[in-house]
Design a protein around this motif. Structure first.
Motif, PDB file in Angstrom:
ATOM      1  N   MET A  15       4.763  14.454  -4.643  1.00 21.40           N
ATOM      2  CA  MET A  15       5.832  13.539  -5.031  1.00 21.40           C
ATOM      3  C   MET A  15       5.265  12.227  -5.552  1.00 21.40           C
ATOM      4  O   MET A  15       5.807  11.626  -6.493  1.00 21.40           O
ATOM      5  CB  MET A  15       6.767  13.277  -3.842  1.00 21.40           C
ATOM      6  N   ASN A  16       4.170  11.786  -4.983  1.00 22.51           N
ATOM      7  CA  ASN A  16       3.527  10.558  -5.438  1.00 22.51           C
ATOM      8  C   ASN A  16       3.092  10.707  -6.891  1.00 22.51           C
ATOM      9  O   ASN A  16       3.303   9.812  -7.729  1.00 22.51           O
ATOM     10  CB  ASN A  16       2.337  10.228  -4.551  1.00 22.51           C
ATOM     11  N   LYS A  17       2.507  11.854  -7.194  1.00 23.47           N
ATOM     12  CA  LYS A  17       2.042  12.094  -8.563  1.00 23.47           C
ATOM     13  C   LYS A  17       3.212  12.210  -9.528  1.00 23.47           C
ATOM     14  O   LYS A  17       3.199  11.640 -10.634  1.00 23.47           O
ATOM     15  CB  LYS A  17       1.200  13.375  -8.599  1.00 23.47           C
ATOM     16  N   PRO A  32      14.059   9.502  -3.937  1.00 19.99           N
ATOM     17  CA  PRO A  32      12.762   9.797  -4.576  1.00 19.99           C
ATOM     18  C   PRO A  32      12.799   9.686  -6.096  1.00 19.99           C
ATOM     19  O   PRO A  32      11.763   9.464  -6.726  1.00 19.99           O
ATOM     20  CB  PRO A  32      12.471  11.230  -4.139  1.00 19.99           C
ATOM     21  N   ASN A  33      13.988   9.848  -6.668  1.00 14.97           N
ATOM     22  CA  ASN A  33      14.110   9.791  -8.121  1.00 14.97           C
ATOM     23  C   ASN A  33      14.315   8.367  -8.646  1.00 14.97           C
ATOM     24  O   ASN A  33      14.385   8.161  -9.853  1.00 14.97           O
ATOM     25  CB  ASN A  33      15.274  10.665  -8.587  1.00 14.97           C
ATOM     26  N   LYS A  34      14.430   7.412  -7.722  1.00 16.25           N
ATOM     27  CA  LYS A  34      14.693   6.031  -8.133  1.00 16.25           C
ATOM     28  C   LYS A  34      13.828   5.051  -7.337  1.00 16.25           C
ATOM     29  O   LYS A  34      14.297   4.008  -6.894  1.00 16.25           O
ATOM     30  CB  LYS A  34      16.175   5.701  -7.941  1.00 16.25           C
ATOM     31  N   LEU A  35      12.572   5.400  -7.157  1.00 14.81           N
ATOM     32  CA  LEU A  35      11.698   4.585  -6.314  1.00 14.81           C
ATOM     33  C   LEU A  35      11.507   3.184  -6.892  1.00 14.81           C
ATOM     34  O   LEU A  35      11.578   2.191  -6.155  1.00 14.81           O
ATOM     35  CB  LEU A  35      10.343   5.275  -6.140  1.00 14.81           C
ATOM     36  N   LYS A  36      11.256   3.085  -8.171  1.00 17.29           N
ATOM     37  CA  LYS A  36      11.047   1.755  -8.756  1.00 17.29           C
ATOM     38  C   LYS A  36      12.327   0.929  -8.687  1.00 17.29           C
ATOM     39  O   LYS A  36      12.296  -0.257  -8.324  1.00 17.29           O
ATOM     40  CB  LYS A  36      10.568   1.863 -10.197  1.00 17.29           C
ATOM     41  N   PHE A  53       0.844  -1.191   0.000  1.00 12.36           N
ATOM     42  CA  PHE A  53       0.000   0.000   0.000  1.00 12.36           C
ATOM     43  C   PHE A  53       0.880   1.241   0.000  1.00 12.36           C
ATOM     44  O   PHE A  53       2.050   1.207   0.403  1.00 12.36           O
ATOM     45  CB  PHE A  53      -0.940   0.016   1.224  1.00 12.36           C
ATOM     46  N   VAL A  54       0.320   2.342  -0.476  1.00 12.89           N
ATOM     47  CA  VAL A  54       0.967   3.646  -0.453  1.00 12.89           C
ATOM     48  C   VAL A  54       0.066   4.595   0.312  1.00 12.89           C
ATOM     49  O   VAL A  54      -1.133   4.689   0.029  1.00 12.89           O
ATOM     50  CB  VAL A  54       1.227   4.185  -1.873  1.00 12.89           C
ATOM     51  N   GLU A  98       2.097   3.408  -8.668  1.00 17.46           N
ATOM     52  CA  GLU A  98       2.132   2.434  -9.758  1.00 17.46           C
ATOM     53  C   GLU A  98       3.349   1.513  -9.653  1.00 17.46           C
ATOM     54  O   GLU A  98       3.305   0.359 -10.098  1.00 17.46           O
ATOM     55  CB  GLU A  98       2.160   3.164 -11.106  1.00 17.46           C
ATOM     56  N   ASN A  99       4.435   2.038  -9.095  1.00 19.18           N
ATOM     57  CA  ASN A  99       5.695   1.304  -9.115  1.00 19.18           C
ATOM     58  C   ASN A  99       6.013   0.535  -7.829  1.00 19.18           C
ATOM     59  O   ASN A  99       6.890  -0.329  -7.818  1.00 19.18           O
ATOM     60  CB  ASN A  99       6.847   2.262  -9.409  1.00 19.18           C
TER      61      ASN A  99
END
Length: 455
Positions: A441-443, A338-342, A259-260, A449-450
């Protein structure tokens, strides 16, 4: 404790009296006739003494209607009692004794402790005896303390780390969440009554459910004599509280959950992963292996740290386990880039799948981790006033023998032990994974999605 022992309380106390636990040098143990265990620790480094009394109580004893009241009870310990009929008089007495004092409430322990001049040992024992045995729950004191305890909860809720922790715990423990959450429930805290305080006292606050530790510049024979004289007439409950009021078993996770959670205060995203791990009752060996493996992962040389922090996917990637009598949680806490969450999430899952591989850590790393734990243990033993905290933690969530043997058992952990721990509780097992992130940041990063399992 075996349920049949509850049918024979007098025989149990007689047998337990001669069941001497293993203790380190300078530690001495006795059990009073009423069931109170007393440990005296001779550490004459400085002319101080610390008294700690701990009770097997806390979140794990609380259903929803009492959630948070063990914590409120701890706060009320420092209010009025038979000898000091107001908090003002109680606090004045602590000043006279020159005492430094506090208490804590956890999942499986509530403890109270005082440090003062060693010459005040008898006076200190009388002081703590009055507080634990003869509390007076005045309405005016409770009216003052309820918002204090609830204020702690509200301050915690302003922390994004607590927010994501809380959401994960609800999914990890389900209907039994209150059994793992000492902070409680707002409504229960704010409507607590003296009558509910007495319910807690009448269930758990007995000598046969407590341990008294006396540590510092003391002589154990004199300490035991004082303990018997002061606490010896504290009446036993005559029953085992955990037979009369059994702790329900936690339901195993049925499936992995992701979940997020969006929060405007989450300026930096946090991620948590949680498993239901081993406990002392059913798999004490795995609890030790868990600690050794977590120490390996915390080393800068570990593949885990190199893959996540060294390569810039995360600024922190911590793995931990909490020793517990009832299902100890295993957790990962990550502060992702934050720039590499996936990429970060994918790498975390890739690393976890490799944890049980024969080459995931070297023999040297295993030995280094053990030596880190040994050195930390030596440092932890340098401060006499901290020794009672360590001992009462082991007494409540494991056993005195477990605590005494802990470091030696860590030194004996093998690769096979670690692999068994991981295959039993982590690799391929259901878990809870949560991320907290602010809406903007989520958007922008499409975190929702990731952040998901690799299927």
């Amino acid at each position: 404790m075996h349920p049949k022992l509850a049918l024979l309380p007098s025989l149990f106390l007689s047998i337990a009296t001669i069941a001497q636990p293993r203790l380190p040098e300078g530690y001495f143990w006795e059990k009073l006739d009423n069931g109170l265990e007393v440990v005296a620790i001779e550490k004459p480094k400085v002319p101080l003494a610390t008294i700690e009394i701990a009770v097997r109580n806390g979140a794990y004893t609380e259903g929803p209607e009492y959630s948070g009241l063990s914590h409120l009870f701890e706060h009320m310990f420092f209010k009025a009692n038979k000898d000091y009929p107001s908090q003002e008089k109680l606090l004045k007495r602590t000043q006279e004794l020159g005492a430094i004092w506090n208490g804590t409430t956890g999942v499986e322990r509530v403890n109270y402790f005082f440090t003062f001049d060693h010459d005040s040992l008898e006076a200190g024992l009388k002081f703590i005896n009055a507080a634990i045995r003869f509390p007076v729950y005045r309405q005016e004191d409770m009216a003052k303390e309820r918002p204090v305890v609830d204020g702690e909860f509200q301050r915690a809720e302003s922390d994004p780390g607590f927010q994501i922790w809380y959401e994960c715990q609800k999914k990890l423990w389900g209907d039994l969440i209150t059994r793992k959450m000492p902070i409680g429930i707002h409504e229960v805290i704010n409507t607590a009554t003296p009558e509910k305080m007495m319910v807690i006292k009448d269930k758990y606050y007995y000598p046969n459910n407590s341990i008294l530790v006396i540590c510092g510049d003391i002589h154990h024979e004199a300490a035991f004599g004082m303990a018997k004289a002061i606490f010896g007439d504290w009446a036993s409950s005559g029953f085992d509280p955990f037979v009369k009021y059994p702790i329900p078993e936690f339901t195993p996770l049925a499936a992995t959950q992701y979940f997020v959670k969006e929060s405007s205060i989450a300026q930096t995203p946090y991620e948590m992963y949680w498993w239901q791990g081993p406990d002392y009752r059913n798999d004490s060996a795995a609890t030790v292996a868990a600690d050794v493996f977590s120490t390996i992962l915390g080393m800068n040389s570990s593949k885990w740290q190199q893959a996540l922090t060294d390569k810039g996917l995360a600024t922190a990637a911590q793995v931990g386990y909490t020793t517990s009598r009832y299902v100890g949680p295993i957790n990962i806490f990550v502060v992702p880039n934050p720039n590499k969450l996936k990429e970060c999430n994918d790498e975390i899952l890739r690393q976890i799948k490799m944890w049980a591989d024969d080459d995931y850590f070297t023999d040297e790393q295993l030995q280094d981790a053990k030596q880190i734990m040994r050195r930390n243990d030596i440092r932890n033993n340098e401060k006499p006033s901290d020794l009672p905290h360590q001992l009462t933690f082991y007494w409540t969530s494991a056993s005195l023998d477990y605590g005494t043997d802990y470091i030696n058992n860590c030194m004996k952990v093998t690769r096979a032990d670690i692999k068994r721990y991981l295959s039993t509780y982590v690799i391929g097992k259901p878990y809870v994974a949560g991320m907290i992130i602010n809406p903007e940041m989520n958007k922008a990063t499409k975190a929702s999605e990731n952040f998901k399992p690799n299927l």
